[in-house]
Design a protein around this motif. Sequence first.
Motif, PDB file in Angstrom:
ATOM      1  N   UNK A   6       0.850  -1.204   0.000  1.00 29.74           N
ATOM      2  CA  UNK A   6       0.000   0.000   0.000  1.00 29.74           C
ATOM      3  C   UNK A   6       0.883   1.250   0.000  1.00 29.74           C
ATOM      4  N   UNK A   7       1.885   1.247   0.874  1.00 27.32           N
ATOM      5  CA  UNK A   7       2.773   2.422   0.956  1.00 27.32           C
ATOM      6  C   UNK A   7       3.538   2.631  -0.353  1.00 27.32           C
ATOM      7  N   UNK A   8       3.980   1.540  -0.954  1.00 27.52           N
ATOM      8  CA  UNK A   8       4.703   1.653  -2.236  1.00 27.52           C
ATOM      9  C   UNK A   8       3.785   2.255  -3.314  1.00 27.52           C
ATOM     10  N   UNK A   9       2.551   1.820  -3.311  1.00 23.51           N
ATOM     11  CA  UNK A   9       1.604   2.371  -4.302  1.00 23.51           C
ATOM     12  C   UNK A   9       1.379   3.864  -4.071  1.00 23.51           C
ATOM     13  N   UNK A  10       1.270   4.239  -2.812  1.00 26.44           N
ATOM     14  CA  UNK A  10       1.044   5.664  -2.503  1.00 26.44           C
ATOM     15  C   UNK A  10       2.246   6.501  -2.941  1.00 26.44           C
ATOM     16  N   UNK A  11       3.444   6.013  -2.648  1.00 26.78           N
ATOM     17  CA  UNK A  11       4.663   6.726  -3.066  1.00 26.78           C
ATOM     18  C   UNK A  11       4.673   6.884  -4.585  1.00 26.78           C
ATOM     19  N   UNK A  12       4.324   5.810  -5.291  1.00 20.20           N
ATOM     20  CA  UNK A  12       4.344   5.864  -6.758  1.00 20.20           C
ATOM     21  C   UNK A  12       3.249   6.796  -7.297  1.00 20.20           C
ATOM     22  N   UNK A  13       2.123   6.841  -6.593  1.00 20.29           N
ATOM     23  CA  UNK A  13       1.052   7.755  -7.020  1.00 20.29           C
ATOM     24  C   UNK A  13       1.507   9.214  -6.855  1.00 20.29           C
ATOM     25  N   UNK A  14       2.172   9.499  -5.735  1.00 25.31           N
ATOM     26  CA  UNK A  14       2.704  10.859  -5.544  1.00 25.31           C
ATOM     27  C   UNK A  14       3.771  11.180  -6.593  1.00 25.31           C
ATOM     28  N   UNK A  15       4.539  10.161  -6.931  1.00 25.39           N
ATOM     29  CA  UNK A  15       5.573  10.300  -7.961  1.00 25.39           C
ATOM     30  C   UNK A  15       4.933  10.663  -9.312  1.00 25.39           C
ATOM     31  N   UNK A  16       3.908   9.934  -9.671  1.00 26.72           N
ATOM     32  CA  UNK A  16       3.211  10.186 -10.942  1.00 26.72           C
ATOM     33  C   UNK A  16       2.586  11.577 -10.947  1.00 26.72           C
ATOM     34  N   UNK A  17       2.091  11.967  -9.784  1.00 25.22           N
ATOM     35  CA  UNK A  17       1.425  13.268  -9.670  1.00 25.22           C
ATOM     36  C   UNK A  17       2.345  14.419 -10.068  1.00 25.22           C
ATOM     37  N   UNK A  27      -5.124  21.285 -10.496  1.00 27.64           N
ATOM     38  CA  UNK A  27      -5.383  20.166  -9.595  1.00 27.64           C
ATOM     39  C   UNK A  27      -4.591  18.968 -10.110  1.00 27.64           C
ATOM     40  N   UNK A  28      -3.575  18.598  -9.348  1.00 26.95           N
ATOM     41  CA  UNK A  28      -2.649  17.547  -9.802  1.00 26.95           C
ATOM     42  C   UNK A  28      -3.018  16.205  -9.171  1.00 26.95           C
ATOM     43  N   UNK A  29      -3.184  15.199 -10.027  1.00 34.13           N
ATOM     44  CA  UNK A  29      -3.599  13.871  -9.554  1.00 34.13           C
ATOM     45  C   UNK A  29      -2.594  12.830 -10.035  1.00 34.13           C
ATOM     46  N   UNK A  30      -2.311  11.878  -9.154  1.00 32.23           N
ATOM     47  CA  UNK A  30      -1.447  10.751  -9.523  1.00 32.23           C
ATOM     48  C   UNK A  30      -2.100   9.452  -9.113  1.00 32.23           C
ATOM     49  N   UNK A  31      -1.828   8.406  -9.890  1.00 25.63           N
ATOM     50  CA  UNK A  31      -2.394   7.086  -9.587  1.00 25.63           C
ATOM     51  C   UNK A  31      -1.330   6.024  -9.812  1.00 25.63           C
ATOM     52  N   UNK A  80      -4.354  13.329  -4.867  1.00 22.12           N
ATOM     53  CA  UNK A  80      -4.608  14.540  -5.651  1.00 22.12           C
ATOM     54  C   UNK A  80      -4.788  15.759  -4.774  1.00 22.12           C
ATOM     55  N   UNK A  81      -4.476  16.892  -5.355  1.00 20.54           N
ATOM     56  CA  UNK A  81      -4.648  18.152  -4.651  1.00 20.54           C
ATOM     57  C   UNK A  81      -4.112  19.289  -5.499  1.00 20.54           C
ATOM     58  N   UNK A  82      -4.353  20.495  -5.034  1.00 19.20           N
ATOM     59  CA  UNK A  82      -3.866  21.644  -5.789  1.00 19.20           C
ATOM     60  C   UNK A  82      -2.349  21.580  -5.942  1.00 19.20           C
ATOM     61  N   UNK A 115      -5.378   8.274  -0.494  1.00 14.75           N
ATOM     62  CA  UNK A 115      -4.327   8.637   0.457  1.00 14.75           C
ATOM     63  C   UNK A 115      -4.119  10.146   0.559  1.00 14.75           C
ATOM     64  N   UNK A 116      -3.850  10.568   1.792  1.00 13.25           N
ATOM     65  CA  UNK A 116      -3.398  11.944   2.035  1.00 13.25           C
ATOM     66  C   UNK A 116      -1.878  11.947   2.161  1.00 13.25           C
ATOM     67  N   UNK A 117      -1.352  10.811   2.642  1.00  9.29           N
ATOM     68  CA  UNK A 117       0.092  10.620   2.790  1.00  9.29           C
ATOM     69  C   UNK A 117       0.324   9.114   2.872  1.00  9.29           C
TER      70      UNK A 117
END
Length: 136
Positions: A6-17, A27-31, A80-82, A115-117
């Motif tokens: 789960x944490x790895x996916x969240x890190x990668x989503x933030x990376x993509x964002x 509004x920047x979104x990553x998945x 996602x977020x501004x 995720x928020x973080x």
Amino acid sequence: MNENIIKELIVKAFDARKNAYAPFSNFYVGAALLCKDGSIYKGCNVENSAYPVGLCAERNAFPSALCEGKTEFEAIAIVGGNKDEKEFDFCPPCGMCRQFMREFVEPSEFKIILAKSEDDYIVKTLEDLLPMSFKF
Ligand code: THU
């Protein structure tokens, strides 16, 4: 679901964002999409001057995986977020993305991680977010 994955996916989503192209909404979104074979595919939102042409992050991640021949999916993390946001809210997938994902997964099994973080997240199923979904 395994917490490390789960944490790895969240890190990668933030990376993509980071690579989101969203000059119109800011509004920047990553998945990050986890396939059942363990591979992970990223997506970010990509907007367009002709607004409806823009694509959500989730609908960018799935085709990348499909193009590589992946057909079985376990989970997707979405953040996602501004653009300059430091503190995030959950970013639930839009209705179109829910239906898009439904085409390729079993709703009661497919997990959606909001995720928020890395440490602050919730896990839903697609069934939670899109009950009585349509598919033929
Ligand atoms: N967006 C996504 O990428 N995923 C969603 O599920 C919600 C919305 C994007 C689309 C648009 O570029 C921006 O967020 C603002 O709506």
